[in-house]
Design a protein around this motif. Structure first.
Motif, PDB file in Angstrom:
ATOM      1  N   ALA A 125      12.796  77.623  14.179  1.00  0.00           N
ATOM      2  CA  ALA A 125      13.255  76.247  14.003  1.00  0.00           C
ATOM      3  C   ALA A 125      14.153  75.808  15.159  1.00  0.00           C
ATOM      4  O   ALA A 125      14.048  74.664  15.647  1.00  0.00           O
ATOM      5  N   VAL A 129      13.498  72.721  17.707  1.00  0.00           N
ATOM      6  CA  VAL A 129      14.480  71.645  17.897  1.00  0.00           C
ATOM      7  C   VAL A 129      14.650  71.349  19.387  1.00  0.00           C
ATOM      8  O   VAL A 129      14.717  70.178  19.808  1.00  0.00           O
ATOM      9  N   SER A 132      11.728  69.461  20.635  1.00  0.00           N
ATOM     10  CA  SER A 132      11.801  68.053  20.224  1.00  0.00           C
ATOM     11  C   SER A 132      12.638  67.234  21.187  1.00  0.00           C
ATOM     12  O   SER A 132      12.328  66.064  21.468  1.00  0.00           O
ATOM     13  N   ALA A 139       8.328  64.677  19.195  1.00  0.00           N
ATOM     14  CA  ALA A 139       9.353  65.214  18.301  1.00  0.00           C
ATOM     15  C   ALA A 139       8.863  65.270  16.858  1.00  0.00           C
ATOM     16  O   ALA A 139       9.165  66.227  16.128  1.00  0.00           O
ATOM     17  N   ILE A 140       8.103  64.268  16.427  1.00  0.00           N
ATOM     18  CA  ILE A 140       7.638  64.250  15.041  1.00  0.00           C
ATOM     19  C   ILE A 140       6.698  65.420  14.752  1.00  0.00           C
ATOM     20  O   ILE A 140       6.654  65.954  13.641  1.00  0.00           O
ATOM     21  N   GLN A 143       9.021  68.469  14.447  1.00  0.00           N
ATOM     22  CA  GLN A 143       9.765  68.360  13.197  1.00  0.00           C
ATOM     23  C   GLN A 143       8.866  68.669  11.994  1.00  0.00           C
ATOM     24  O   GLN A 143       9.298  69.309  11.030  1.00  0.00           O
ATOM     25  N   SER A 144       7.609  68.236  12.066  1.00  0.00           N
ATOM     26  CA  SER A 144       6.670  68.533  10.985  1.00  0.00           C
ATOM     27  C   SER A 144       6.386  70.028  10.893  1.00  0.00           C
ATOM     28  O   SER A 144       6.251  70.580   9.789  1.00  0.00           O
ATOM     29  N   ILE A 146       8.475  72.400  11.696  1.00  0.00           N
ATOM     30  CA  ILE A 146       9.662  73.008  11.079  1.00  0.00           C
ATOM     31  C   ILE A 146       9.597  72.864   9.564  1.00  0.00           C
ATOM     32  O   ILE A 146       9.816  73.832   8.821  1.00  0.00           O
ATOM     33  N   CYS A 147       9.296  71.670   9.093  1.00  0.00           N
ATOM     34  CA  CYS A 147       9.234  71.424   7.651  1.00  0.00           C
ATOM     35  C   CYS A 147       8.146  72.260   6.992  1.00  0.00           C
ATOM     36  O   CYS A 147       8.360  72.829   5.911  1.00  0.00           O
TER      37      CYS A 147
END
Length: 309
Positions: A125, A129, A132, A139-140, A143-144, A146-147
């Motif tokens: 993660a 970051v 990103s 970045a999206i 971030q996706s 990571i989620c």
């Protein structure tokens, strides 16, 4: 008392002792007063047994070293791509060593399994970051990822503990429930290749953020109205970092670190080679999250039926 009476009493006492000895079966007379101390000695021996310190098991010590290396790689991540990549890679490789140590020393623990998973999720993660920030337009996507990684492993671990029992490992997958997850976790070779290639892909992207003018062309363009002797990104001059910026963590220092680029050949190779395996790893994460959701839903249905009865 006559001598005959005394002899009769002695004979009767001898017969009583023999009967007690035969009842004990070991040729000794046992009384309640003699048994009590043996119980005390046995309980004291149990209390004197040494207690194992789970936190100092060999695989857990390797896990702590992984955390130290990961933190060190984060420290060097903004400015020193070579040092950061080396530290991060060693931390990832130790992920395979702690599992081997747990099997070799017979020190597999629930704490060690959770420590290993948490370390993996946090280090990946943190790298995402940074990616990103390196490519804001993407970045999206990072971030996706990571989620998805966090949600998939959390739901899988929670479903395993709540439905399979506290002693069940999250890597013990029933082939009837999910054939893909069974193959993924059952084979140590497949698991190592997928996890290793997934991290290699992100490391390759990290190195490309310092090296590829194709992905980041603005980083290698000179600043307008810059003097020829100044060390702006894209110019030949390259003085010491401290002579240009008061703070090595300023935005200008980051731009200069990217301008002092590494060769992009090797990052491109590891990125393109690991891309298909990384995509498969994300597919496994999706399957894992769906499978865990269904497993938890089955438990909810069973609980609701039990409550209605």
């Amino acid at each position: 008392m006559s001598a005959r009476t005394r002899r009769q009493k002695a004979a009767l006492a001898a017969e009583g002792n023999e009967s007690e000895e035969s009842a004990n079966g070991n040729g000794t007379v046992s009384t309640p007063s003699k048994r009590a101390p043996s119980k005390k000695r046995s309980s004291s021996k149990l209390n004197e047994e040494p207690k194992e310190n789970i936190f100092l098991f060999a695989p857990n010590l390797i896990g702590y070293s992984r955390i130290v290396l990961a933190i060190a790689s984060l420290y060097y991540m903004p400015l020193h791509p070579r040092t950061c990549s080396l530290l991060y890679s060693v931390s990832c490789l130790l992920d395979a060593l702690d599992g081997y140590a747990a099997r070799y020393f017979n020190q597999s623990t629930t704490f060690g399994a959770v420590l290993d998973m948490v370390t993996d999720r946090c280090t990946t993660a943190c790298l995402l970051v940074f990616l990103s920030s390196a490519w804001p337009r993407w970045a999206i996507v990072f971030q996706s990822l990571i989620c998805l990684d966090m949600a998939s492993h959390y739901m899988h671990m929670y479903a395993t503990l709540s439905m399979g029992g506290s002693n069940m490992s999250h890597k013990k997958i029933d082939s009837e429930r999910s054939w893909i997850l069974y193959q993924y976790y059952h084979s140590k070779t497949v698991l190592f290749i997928c996890c290793g290639a997934n991290e290699l892909f992100f490391i390759g992207l990290y190195l490309l953020s310092f090296s590829s003018p194709v992905l980041s062309p603005s980083l290698l363009q000179p600043v307008p109205d810059a003097q020829p002797s100044s060390a702006q990104p894209g110019t030949p001059a390259n003085p010491a970092l401290s002579s240009l910026f008061a703070s090595p963590w300023s935005a200008g220092a980051l731009e200069m670190a990217r301008a002092n680029k590494v060769d992009s050949t090797f990052p491109w190779i590891i990125t393109l080679v690991s891309l298909p395996i990384m995509a498969f790893k994300q597919y496994v994460n999706v399957i894992q999250m769906i499978n865990a959701s269904k497993w938890l839903a089955e438990g909810d249905i069973a609980a609701r039926r039990a409550n209605k009865k």
